[in-house]
Write an enzyme that holds these catalytic residues in place. Sequence first.
Site, PDB file in Angstrom:
ATOM      1  N   SER A 149      16.390  -6.563   0.113  1.00  0.00           N
ATOM      2  CA  SER A 149      16.228  -7.440  -1.040  1.00  0.00           C
ATOM      3  C   SER A 149      16.253  -8.904  -0.620  1.00  0.00           C
ATOM      4  O   SER A 149      17.261  -9.399  -0.103  1.00  0.00           O
ATOM      5  CB  SER A 149      17.325  -7.189  -2.072  1.00  0.00           C
ATOM      6  OG  SER A 149      17.226  -8.132  -3.130  1.00  0.00           O
ATOM      7  N   ARG A 157      -2.952   8.563   5.045  1.00  0.00           N
ATOM      8  CA  ARG A 157      -2.721   7.367   5.851  1.00  0.00           C
ATOM      9  C   ARG A 157      -3.019   7.561   7.336  1.00  0.00           C
ATOM     10  O   ARG A 157      -3.084   6.571   8.065  1.00  0.00           O
ATOM     11  CB  ARG A 157      -1.278   6.888   5.651  1.00  0.00           C
ATOM     12  CG  ARG A 157      -0.970   6.495   4.206  1.00  0.00           C
ATOM     13  CD  ARG A 157      -1.986   5.506   3.651  1.00  0.00           C
ATOM     14  NE  ARG A 157      -1.676   5.102   2.276  1.00  0.00           N
ATOM     15  CZ  ARG A 157      -2.365   4.225   1.578  1.00  0.00           C
ATOM     16  NH1 ARG A 157      -3.430   3.647   2.106  1.00  0.00           N
ATOM     17  NH2 ARG A 157      -2.019   3.925   0.346  1.00  0.00           N
ATOM     18  N   ARG A 195      11.704 -17.423  -2.056  1.00  0.00           N
ATOM     19  CA  ARG A 195      10.879 -16.447  -1.337  1.00  0.00           C
ATOM     20  C   ARG A 195       9.427 -16.415  -1.804  1.00  0.00           C
ATOM     21  O   ARG A 195       8.560 -15.907  -1.102  1.00  0.00           O
ATOM     22  CB  ARG A 195      11.469 -15.041  -1.510  1.00  0.00           C
ATOM     23  CG  ARG A 195      11.462 -14.588  -2.972  1.00  0.00           C
ATOM     24  CD  ARG A 195      12.028 -13.206  -3.154  1.00  0.00           C
ATOM     25  NE  ARG A 195      12.169 -12.879  -4.572  1.00  0.00           N
ATOM     26  CZ  ARG A 195      12.409 -11.641  -5.023  1.00  0.00           C
ATOM     27  NH1 ARG A 195      12.520 -10.648  -4.176  1.00  0.00           N
ATOM     28  NH2 ARG A 195      12.544 -11.429  -6.307  1.00  0.00           N
ATOM     29  N   GLN A 200       0.844  -1.201   0.000  1.00  0.00           N
ATOM     30  CA  GLN A 200       0.000   0.000   0.000  1.00  0.00           C
ATOM     31  C   GLN A 200       0.880   1.253   0.000  1.00  0.00           C
ATOM     32  O   GLN A 200       0.634   2.217  -0.723  1.00  0.00           O
ATOM     33  CB  GLN A 200      -0.884   0.031   1.250  1.00  0.00           C
ATOM     34  CG  GLN A 200      -1.985  -0.994   1.311  1.00  0.00           C
ATOM     35  CD  GLN A 200      -2.850  -0.783   2.538  1.00  0.00           C
ATOM     36  OE1 GLN A 200      -3.105   0.340   2.964  1.00  0.00           O
ATOM     37  NE2 GLN A 200      -3.311  -1.872   3.115  1.00  0.00           N
ATOM     38  N   HIS A 254       2.711   5.556  -2.938  1.00  0.00           N
ATOM     39  CA  HIS A 254       3.115   6.961  -2.820  1.00  0.00           C
ATOM     40  C   HIS A 254       4.484   7.094  -3.475  1.00  0.00           C
ATOM     41  O   HIS A 254       5.506   6.711  -2.911  1.00  0.00           O
ATOM     42  CB  HIS A 254       3.152   7.373  -1.348  1.00  0.00           C
ATOM     43  CG  HIS A 254       1.817   7.269  -0.681  1.00  0.00           C
ATOM     44  ND1 HIS A 254       0.933   8.330  -0.616  1.00  0.00           N
ATOM     45  CD2 HIS A 254       1.202   6.230  -0.069  1.00  0.00           C
ATOM     46  CE1 HIS A 254      -0.166   7.940   0.011  1.00  0.00           C
ATOM     47  NE2 HIS A 254      -0.027   6.674   0.358  1.00  0.00           N
ATOM     48  N   ILE A 284       3.958   1.816  -1.010  1.00  0.00           N
ATOM     49  CA  ILE A 284       4.794   2.125  -2.171  1.00  0.00           C
ATOM     50  C   ILE A 284       3.999   2.815  -3.277  1.00  0.00           C
ATOM     51  O   ILE A 284       4.571   3.334  -4.240  1.00  0.00           O
ATOM     52  CB  ILE A 284       5.470   0.843  -2.696  1.00  0.00           C
ATOM     53  CG1 ILE A 284       6.753   1.176  -3.471  1.00  0.00           C
ATOM     54  CG2 ILE A 284       4.505   0.026  -3.550  1.00  0.00           C
ATOM     55  CD1 ILE A 284       7.835   1.781  -2.626  1.00  0.00           C
ATOM     56  N   ARG A 341      16.246 -11.160  -2.752  1.00  0.00           N
ATOM     57  CA  ARG A 341      17.060 -11.844  -3.769  1.00  0.00           C
ATOM     58  C   ARG A 341      18.474 -12.053  -3.248  1.00  0.00           C
ATOM     59  O   ARG A 341      19.132 -13.023  -3.588  1.00  0.00           O
ATOM     60  CB  ARG A 341      17.126 -11.027  -5.055  1.00  0.00           C
ATOM     61  CG  ARG A 341      15.817 -10.880  -5.800  1.00  0.00           C
ATOM     62  CD  ARG A 341      16.045 -10.185  -7.129  1.00  0.00           C
ATOM     63  NE  ARG A 341      16.861 -11.027  -8.018  1.00  0.00           N
ATOM     64  CZ  ARG A 341      17.510 -10.554  -9.094  1.00  0.00           C
ATOM     65  NH1 ARG A 341      17.455  -9.279  -9.394  1.00  0.00           N
ATOM     66  NH2 ARG A 341      18.203 -11.377  -9.843  1.00  0.00           N
ATOM     67  N   HIS A 379       1.277  15.040   2.509  1.00  0.00           N
ATOM     68  CA  HIS A 379       0.276  14.419   1.637  1.00  0.00           C
ATOM     69  C   HIS A 379       0.084  12.950   2.012  1.00  0.00           C
ATOM     70  O   HIS A 379      -1.053  12.462   2.109  1.00  0.00           O
ATOM     71  CB  HIS A 379       0.690  14.537   0.178  1.00  0.00           C
ATOM     72  CG  HIS A 379      -0.270  13.895  -0.778  1.00  0.00           C
ATOM     73  ND1 HIS A 379      -1.533  14.383  -1.007  1.00  0.00           N
ATOM     74  CD2 HIS A 379      -0.154  12.771  -1.534  1.00  0.00           C
ATOM     75  CE1 HIS A 379      -2.161  13.597  -1.867  1.00  0.00           C
ATOM     76  NE2 HIS A 379      -1.350  12.604  -2.200  1.00  0.00           N
TER      77      HIS A 379
END
Length: 312
Positions: free
Chosen positions: A126, A222, A195, A113, A117, A115, A128, A217
């Site tokens: 990561s 939020r 993962r 949620q 923004h 991200i 990975r 903002h």
Amino acid sequence: MSQTSQPSEIHVEKKLPEAEVYDVMGGSGRWEVKVHEHGLVALLDVMPRFAPVGKTADFAIVQAARVSYGHGTKQVNEDRGLIRYLARNRHTTPFEMVEFKFHHVMPIFVARQWIRHRTANVNEYSARYSVVKDRFYRPSRESLRQQSTTNRQGGDQQVDLLTAEEFNRYLDAVEAHYGDYQKMLDLGVARELARIGLPLNVYTEWYWKIDLHNLFHFLSLRMDPHAQQEIRDYANAMFALVQPIIPIAAEAFLDYNLDSVRLSRLEIDAIRTGRPLATDNKRELAEWEAKKQRLGLGTPPGRPPATADGQP
């Protein structure tokens, strides 16, 4: 063969501040707030990190608005008036002169949620390259919600005890896949593939840098009661961290944004004429009823609210 030309030596003149300054974070390396069992909001750095003695980081907003240098000759009360004027009239560029760098630890479903923004600089842990840690979010009994019948995005009242127990068994089952994840790693499966069987309540983390205008903002959306409770908890923690650093701007944010009531043209017409809201959209009508309650314009006791055609 010609040689690459080198730039001439540049002399850098280093000047002391025009007035005595102090560290707005009081010399701390980071300020932290715990969120839920495993979550975290940490403030790592601020720009400006140093403010004139007697002022806060709000001074950078005023400095940019006046296109001046140093702390100037204006008094703090005049700075407050200017910042409130800027916030009230949506002159937002000067607020971009203040920046915050955070460290966040949160469940992946919250991060996805968050991200959305796209006005911050982000660098995420990561999976990975590194092993995902054995951390999972579990909602408390009080925060386990039923699907709202009026809002497809969220929940409202608590679920019953039997449903709560069934939900926890569901989480037990999906979290058990962490053992399978570890087994796949031990068998040599690449981390980037192992993962993919992990649930969305496993935790991720990132560094997140944003200017004050865009932070406000983010917080306006939020910290709003309609936002999902889990991300609201993070937003409230962030506001608590930045508020003492920019107290004047934070006060203006509460007064003119978060705790204010914005009216549409239709709503202004309804107040001016005393007629019902000129729409048959159920969501708009419900929002208008809520705004009227906040403004003290609610429907008199015993009288049902009017619809768009003027009938109860």
